[in-house]
Design a protein around this motif. Sequence first.
Motif: not given
Length: 149
Positions: A86-90, A124-135
């Motif tokens: 997920v990025t913080t900007c289009s 700009r930030k990128v949030f990296v999510y893994t399977v099974g985690e909400d954070l």
Amino acid sequence: MRLFRFIVVICLLWASVADAYAQLKIVSREKLEAVSAPRLSKDSAALAFDTRHIIAESMNEDDQPVDFIYSFINRGNDTIRFKRLVTTCSCASASMDRMSVPAGERAEIRLRYNPKGHPGRFERKVFVYTVGEDLPAAVLRLSVDVSVG
């Protein structure tokens, strides 16, 4: 006549203040901290990035989109499966070379930044999510200074 003008001016001032106040949105400290320095998931300890913050060279808003690479290794004992980026900007889009990284292997996250219509100094930030985690498992940053075309 002066009293009428005075009342009109007061009404106009009140309306502009009320309009400006209606556009303000108060954000709680918890929500601000969740974006600026979020808690990370348990998978974050296994992800060893070469860098989590890239400071880009200055660019012009008329430049073509530029790719930035965040390389990492899975230092954990298990395969890590990624769910989403997920990025913080289009103006920035993130992708991975693969969505599953076995223990001990390297992978890359590619961030494509498009400066078109975004003059100024940004992070700009990128949030990296893994399977099974909400954070998020990682938060990657890109600092960029874009001049007017």
